[in-house]
Design an enzyme around this catalytic site. Structure first.
Site, PDB file in Angstrom:
ATOM      1  N   SER A  37       0.925  -1.226   0.012  1.00  0.00           N
ATOM      2  CA  SER A  37       0.035   0.018   0.015  1.00  0.00           C
ATOM      3  C   SER A  37       0.868   1.493   0.053  1.00  0.00           C
ATOM      4  O   SER A  37       0.428   2.330  -0.331  1.00  0.00           O
ATOM      5  CB  SER A  37      -0.923   0.058   1.276  1.00  0.00           C
ATOM      6  OG  SER A  37      -0.490  -0.048   2.239  1.00  0.00           O
ATOM      7  N   ASP A 327      -2.930   8.924   7.419  1.00  0.00           N
ATOM      8  CA  ASP A 327      -3.673   8.104   8.151  1.00  0.00           C
ATOM      9  C   ASP A 327      -3.037   7.049   9.217  1.00  0.00           C
ATOM     10  O   ASP A 327      -1.850   7.417   9.289  1.00  0.00           O
ATOM     11  CB  ASP A 327      -4.643   7.029   7.103  1.00  0.00           C
ATOM     12  CG  ASP A 327      -3.780   6.259   6.432  1.00  0.00           C
ATOM     13  OD1 ASP A 327      -2.546   5.868   6.913  1.00  0.00           O
ATOM     14  OD2 ASP A 327      -4.162   5.451   5.434  1.00  0.00           O
ATOM     15  N   HIS A 330       0.137   5.294   6.664  1.00  0.00           N
ATOM     16  CA  HIS A 330       0.793   5.869   5.756  1.00  0.00           C
ATOM     17  C   HIS A 330       1.036   7.348   5.834  1.00  0.00           C
ATOM     18  O   HIS A 330       0.293   8.075   6.283  1.00  0.00           O
ATOM     19  CB  HIS A 330      -0.290   5.656   4.374  1.00  0.00           C
ATOM     20  CG  HIS A 330      -0.564   4.393   4.390  1.00  0.00           C
ATOM     21  ND1 HIS A 330      -1.850   3.796   4.757  1.00  0.00           N
ATOM     22  CD2 HIS A 330       0.037   3.275   3.539  1.00  0.00           C
ATOM     23  CE1 HIS A 330      -1.971   2.295   4.330  1.00  0.00           C
ATOM     24  NE2 HIS A 330      -0.698   2.279   3.679  1.00  0.00           N
TER      25      HIS A 330
END
Length: 366
Positions: A37, A327, A330
């Protein structure tokens, strides 16, 4: 020049222009991305998975102000590396727009939730595990070969820059996912790290076998310092010690393994990027980088905004540039810019055996 010579020259020029319009031309250096991600730019949008970032407020600061599948408020690390090498951003491999001339830019094969191991991220269901990403890379080469011919396709891949980001999920979303996880019962942490490195070695050998000749490999960041881990594993907001220990074991062994591979190959194919130190710089001294905090996520819920997902119902900070984390897991675009700037110009503390600007200078002479 007589009339006939002038006519022939114009005819040849016209033919050259016509052919240039018919045959796609390789211009900038191609760029390929593999991983999780931290580097996914939208592949998971096309999959039935919970690991996705295709809804607001993701993308709030992206040029279109729309969620793209990047786990960021704006640009992510591959976008900024593309900027650094003078290329347009790569498209997700699953994107329908990735065809024709766009293929020559490269492709992003990354998929949120994956790891080195196939059992990492099983809770996310349908994600593109690293073996499948490499199969897609083979498929990509077949498509490009049909477009520009096999010799040009091989040259494009050999001269490309590759980014590989794996490993964090093998701890966060596997070994430490639940108490007494299957892998933690199978391995003590030091033995698990040795196993991960041996499996990662196979992946890097495979990438080299598929034609990659310049591969940036990022180690894990400070896993215990992300807001999600601070919120759930620490009393007073300090970095979670056990996850920090995991990163401290994994990263040096990764660098050593890549150095051994380079010696075997006889060339500096694999470049180690010390993502741990790059992140720790602003985690330990956020104010020096213009951040007010590195403990609290800009978007999230609960303690340190580190609980749950970033959704429209989350707390959202008004100024993303003063937060290191977007977040619970990240970095913000601003933090990503700091990381990529260090990848480009960082010294031996951060980049081994060389940084990206040195790679670009060396390869431009070949």
């Amino acid at each position: 020049m007589d009339t006939s010579s002038c006519f022939i020259s114009l005819l040849i020029l016209g033919l050259a222009v016509t052919l240039a319009g018919v045959t796609p031309q390789v211009e900038a250096r191609a760029f390929f991305v593999f991983g999780d991600s931290l580097v996914d730019n939208g592949n998971n949008n096309y999959l039935a998975t919970t690991a996705r970032a295709d809804a607001p407020p993701y993308g709030v600061d992206y040029p279109t102000h729309r969620a793209t599948g990047r786990f960021s408020n704006g640009l992510n690390i591959p976008d900024l590396i593309s900027e650094a090498i003078g290329s347009e951003p790569t498209l997700p491999y699953l994107a329908p727009e990735l065809r024709g001339q766009k293929l020559l830019v490269g492709a992003n094969f990354a998929s949120a939730g994956i790891g080195i191991l196939n059992d990492t991220g099983v809770q996310f269901l349908n994600i593109i595990r690293i073996g499948q990403q490499l199969q897609y890379f083979q498929q990509y080469q077949q498509r490009v070969s049909a477009l520009i011919g096999p010799e040009q396709a091989q040259r494009l891949v050999n001269e490309a820059l590759v980014l590989m980001t794996l490993g964090g999920n093998d701890f966060v979303n596997n070994y430490y996912l639940v108490p007494f996880s299957a892998r933690s019962r199978q391995f003590a942490l030091p033995d698990y790290v040795v196993y991960l490195i041996s499996e990662y070695r196979k992946i890097l050998v495979r990438v080299h076998g598929l034609g990659a000749r310049r591969v940036l490999v990022t180690g894990t960041g400070p896993l215990g310092c992300v807001p999600a881990e601070r919120a759930t594993r620490s009393r007073n907001g300090e970095c979670a010690a056990e996850l920090q220990r995991a990163a401290a074991l994994f990263n040096p062994q990764l660098v050593q393994m890549m150095a051994e591979l380079n010696r075997e190959i006889g060339s500096d194919v694999f470049i180690a990027a010390n993502a741990y130190q790059m992140n720790m710089d602003f985690v330990t001294n956020p104010q020096a980088y213009g951040f007010v905090t590195s403990q609290v996520a800009c978007c999230g819920q609960g303690r340190f905004n580190g609980v749950g997902l970033c959704t429209v119902a989350s707390n959202l900070c008004p100024n993303r540039d003063i937060y290191a984390f977007w977040d619970p897991f990240h970095p913000t675009e601003k933090a990503n810019r700091i990381i990529v700037s260090t990848i480009v110009t960082g010294d031996a503390k951060y980049m081994h055996p060389m940084n990206l600007s040195t790679i670009m200078a060396l390869d431009s002479r070949v």
